[in-house]
Write a protein that holds these residues in place. Structure first.
Motif, PDB file in Angstrom:
ATOM      1  N   LYS A 135       0.818  -1.213   0.000  1.00 50.52           N
ATOM      2  CA  LYS A 135       0.000   0.000   0.000  1.00 50.52           C
ATOM      3  C   LYS A 135       0.852   1.263   0.000  1.00 50.52           C
ATOM      4  O   LYS A 135       0.378   2.332  -0.339  1.00 50.52           O
ATOM      5  N   ALA A 136       2.116   1.132   0.365  1.00 49.44           N
ATOM      6  CA  ALA A 136       3.005   2.294   0.405  1.00 49.44           C
ATOM      7  C   ALA A 136       3.561   2.632  -0.980  1.00 49.44           C
ATOM      8  O   ALA A 136       3.510   3.781  -1.405  1.00 49.44           O
ATOM      9  N   CYS A 137       4.093   1.615  -1.690  1.00 48.51           N
ATOM     10  CA  CYS A 137       4.751   1.902  -2.970  1.00 48.51           C
ATOM     11  C   CYS A 137       4.034   1.290  -4.181  1.00 48.51           C
ATOM     12  O   CYS A 137       4.390   1.580  -5.316  1.00 48.51           O
ATOM     13  N   GLY A 138       3.031   0.435  -3.949  1.00 47.56           N
ATOM     14  CA  GLY A 138       2.275  -0.142  -5.056  1.00 47.56           C
ATOM     15  C   GLY A 138       2.898  -1.388  -5.670  1.00 47.56           C
ATOM     16  O   GLY A 138       2.371  -1.937  -6.631  1.00 47.56           O
ATOM     17  N   HIS A 139       4.020  -1.851  -5.129  1.00 49.16           N
ATOM     18  CA  HIS A 139       4.686  -3.050  -5.658  1.00 49.16           C
ATOM     19  C   HIS A 139       3.789  -4.266  -5.465  1.00 49.16           C
ATOM     20  O   HIS A 139       3.172  -4.452  -4.425  1.00 49.16           O
ATOM     21  N   ARG A 140       3.712  -5.111  -6.499  1.00 47.78           N
ATOM     22  CA  ARG A 140       2.942  -6.356  -6.439  1.00 47.78           C
ATOM     23  C   ARG A 140       3.878  -7.540  -6.562  1.00 47.78           C
ATOM     24  O   ARG A 140       4.855  -7.494  -7.301  1.00 47.78           O
ATOM     25  N   LEU A 141       3.538  -8.609  -5.837  1.00 47.66           N
ATOM     26  CA  LEU A 141       4.342  -9.822  -5.928  1.00 47.66           C
ATOM     27  C   LEU A 141       3.469 -11.039  -5.674  1.00 47.66           C
ATOM     28  O   LEU A 141       2.372 -10.928  -5.116  1.00 47.66           O
ATOM     29  N   GLU A 142       3.965 -12.183  -6.122  1.00 49.86           N
ATOM     30  CA  GLU A 142       3.315 -13.459  -5.866  1.00 49.86           C
ATOM     31  C   GLU A 142       4.249 -14.303  -5.018  1.00 49.86           C
ATOM     32  O   GLU A 142       5.460 -14.260  -5.200  1.00 49.86           O
ATOM     33  N   LYS A 143       3.685 -15.075  -4.094  1.00 49.43           N
ATOM     34  CA  LYS A 143       4.496 -15.882  -3.194  1.00 49.43           C
ATOM     35  C   LYS A 143       3.843 -17.246  -3.020  1.00 49.43           C
ATOM     36  O   LYS A 143       2.663 -17.338  -2.709  1.00 49.43           O
ATOM     37  N   LEU A 144       4.628 -18.305  -3.219  1.00 51.16           N
ATOM     38  CA  LEU A 144       4.188 -19.671  -3.000  1.00 51.16           C
ATOM     39  C   LEU A 144       4.332 -19.961  -1.517  1.00 51.16           C
ATOM     40  O   LEU A 144       5.431 -19.927  -0.975  1.00 51.16           O
ATOM     41  N   GLN A 145       3.197 -20.189  -0.835  1.00 51.51           N
ATOM     42  CA  GLN A 145       3.211 -20.392   0.614  1.00 51.51           C
ATOM     43  C   GLN A 145       2.294 -21.548   0.994  1.00 51.51           C
ATOM     44  O   GLN A 145       1.334 -21.856   0.288  1.00 51.51           O
ATOM     45  N   LYS A 146       2.571 -22.151   2.136  1.00 50.96           N
ATOM     46  CA  LYS A 146       1.668 -23.151   2.689  1.00 50.96           C
ATOM     47  C   LYS A 146       0.378 -22.460   3.125  1.00 50.96           C
ATOM     48  O   LYS A 146       0.379 -21.265   3.431  1.00 50.96           O
ATOM     49  N   VAL A 147      -0.711 -23.222   3.169  1.00 51.30           N
ATOM     50  CA  VAL A 147      -1.998 -22.651   3.540  1.00 51.30           C
ATOM     51  C   VAL A 147      -1.963 -22.052   4.943  1.00 51.30           C
ATOM     52  O   VAL A 147      -2.490 -20.973   5.190  1.00 51.30           O
ATOM     53  N   GLY A 148      -1.307 -22.709   5.879  1.00 46.19           N
ATOM     54  CA  GLY A 148      -1.266 -22.233   7.254  1.00 46.19           C
ATOM     55  C   GLY A 148      -0.180 -21.215   7.550  1.00 46.19           C
ATOM     56  O   GLY A 148      -0.066 -20.745   8.679  1.00 46.19           O
ATOM     57  N   ALA A 149       0.622 -20.850   6.556  1.00 49.90           N
ATOM     58  CA  ALA A 149       1.713 -19.896   6.775  1.00 49.90           C
ATOM     59  C   ALA A 149       1.151 -18.493   7.023  1.00 49.90           C
ATOM     60  O   ALA A 149       0.135 -18.115   6.430  1.00 49.90           O
ATOM     61  N   PRO A 150       1.790 -17.725   7.888  1.00 50.54           N
ATOM     62  CA  PRO A 150       1.306 -16.360   8.132  1.00 50.54           C
ATOM     63  C   PRO A 150       1.509 -15.483   6.891  1.00 50.54           C
ATOM     64  O   PRO A 150       2.423 -15.696   6.097  1.00 50.54           O
ATOM     65  N   ALA A 151       0.631 -14.511   6.736  1.00 45.55           N
ATOM     66  CA  ALA A 151       0.711 -13.592   5.598  1.00 45.55           C
ATOM     67  C   ALA A 151       1.975 -12.730   5.698  1.00 45.55           C
ATOM     68  O   ALA A 151       2.430 -12.394   6.792  1.00 45.55           O
ATOM     69  N   LEU A 152       2.535 -12.378   4.553  1.00 42.90           N
ATOM     70  CA  LEU A 152       3.701 -11.491   4.527  1.00 42.90           C
ATOM     71  C   LEU A 152       3.265 -10.085   4.916  1.00 42.90           C
ATOM     72  O   LEU A 152       2.140  -9.673   4.627  1.00 42.90           O
ATOM     73  N   THR A 153       4.152  -9.326   5.539  1.00 45.13           N
ATOM     74  CA  THR A 153       3.819  -7.962   5.953  1.00 45.13           C
ATOM     75  C   THR A 153       4.811  -6.931   5.437  1.00 45.13           C
ATOM     76  O   THR A 153       4.451  -5.781   5.229  1.00 45.13           O
ATOM     77  N   ASP A 154       6.070  -7.308   5.224  1.00 41.35           N
ATOM     78  CA  ASP A 154       7.106  -6.350   4.822  1.00 41.35           C
ATOM     79  C   ASP A 154       7.337  -6.385   3.319  1.00 41.35           C
ATOM     80  O   ASP A 154       7.577  -7.446   2.737  1.00 41.35           O
ATOM     81  N   CYS A 155       7.301  -5.226   2.690  1.00 48.79           N
ATOM     82  CA  CYS A 155       7.529  -5.096   1.249  1.00 48.79           C
ATOM     83  C   CYS A 155       9.013  -5.295   0.950  1.00 48.79           C
ATOM     84  O   CYS A 155       9.879  -4.680   1.587  1.00 48.79           O
ATOM     85  N   PRO A 156       9.347  -6.158  -0.033  1.00 47.62           N
ATOM     86  CA  PRO A 156      10.756  -6.370  -0.362  1.00 47.62           C
ATOM     87  C   PRO A 156      11.395  -5.187  -1.093  1.00 47.62           C
ATOM     88  O   PRO A 156      12.612  -5.077  -1.156  1.00 47.62           O
ATOM     89  N   VAL A 157      10.600  -4.253  -1.617  1.00 51.31           N
ATOM     90  CA  VAL A 157      11.136  -3.112  -2.357  1.00 51.31           C
ATOM     91  C   VAL A 157      11.380  -1.908  -1.449  1.00 51.31           C
ATOM     92  O   VAL A 157      12.482  -1.378  -1.376  1.00 51.31           O
ATOM     93  N   CYS A 158      10.331  -1.495  -0.720  1.00 49.86           N
ATOM     94  CA  CYS A 158      10.467  -0.278   0.096  1.00 49.86           C
ATOM     95  C   CYS A 158      10.616  -0.561   1.589  1.00 49.86           C
ATOM     96  O   CYS A 158      10.767   0.369   2.382  1.00 49.86           O
ATOM     97  N   GLN A 159      10.566  -1.827   1.982  1.00 48.51           N
ATOM     98  CA  GLN A 159      10.743  -2.275   3.367  1.00 48.51           C
ATOM     99  C   GLN A 159       9.633  -1.809   4.314  1.00 48.51           C
ATOM    100  O   GLN A 159       9.754  -1.976   5.528  1.00 48.51           O
ATOM    101  N   ALA A 160       8.557  -1.221   3.810  1.00 44.98           N
ATOM    102  CA  ALA A 160       7.448  -0.788   4.663  1.00 44.98           C
ATOM    103  C   ALA A 160       6.605  -2.003   5.060  1.00 44.98           C
ATOM    104  O   ALA A 160       6.542  -2.990   4.336  1.00 44.98           O
ATOM    105  N   SER A 161       5.977  -1.912   6.196  1.00 47.74           N
ATOM    106  CA  SER A 161       5.106  -2.998   6.663  1.00 47.74           C
ATOM    107  C   SER A 161       3.682  -2.770   6.172  1.00 47.74           C
ATOM    108  O   SER A 161       2.736  -2.697   6.954  1.00 47.74           O
TER     109      SER A 161
END
Length: 88
Positions: free
Chosen positions: A9-35
């Motif tokens: 929501k800070a920089c608009g970067h979009r990404l896809e991530k292969l995760q297990k169903v029970g894995a917690p959602a990602l919070t930190d942006c790999p581009v701008c480091q904002a949560s």
């Protein structure tokens, strides 16, 4: 494992991530480091279509048994076994 789509929501970067169903959602942006990452709702990668479930889609002989259709046509448990051909 499902592929989740995220947007920052800070920089608009979009990404896809292969995760297990029970894995917690990602919070930190790999581009701008904002949560500010949020998980997006997107279309499923598959679609169920047709008149029902088939015993197999690769049956030889050109015949497919529609298991859902067979169950709805049978009345009171009169369904025959899958191979009801008489052997002589």
């Amino acid at each position: 494992m499902p592929i989740y789509e995220y947007e920052c929501k800070a920089c608009g970067h979009r990404l896809e991530k292969l995760q297990k169903v029970g894995a917690p959602a990602l919070t930190d942006c790999p581009v701008c480091q904002a949560s500010e990452l949020s998980r997006l709702i997107s279309a499923a990668g598959f679609r169920l279509a047709g008149g029902g479930w088939y015993e197999t889609d690769f049956k030889s002989g050109g015949t497919k048994r529609n298991l859902a259709g067979d169950a709805s046509k049978s009345s009171g448990g009169d369904a025959k076994p899958a191979d009801s051909k008489a052997t002589a």
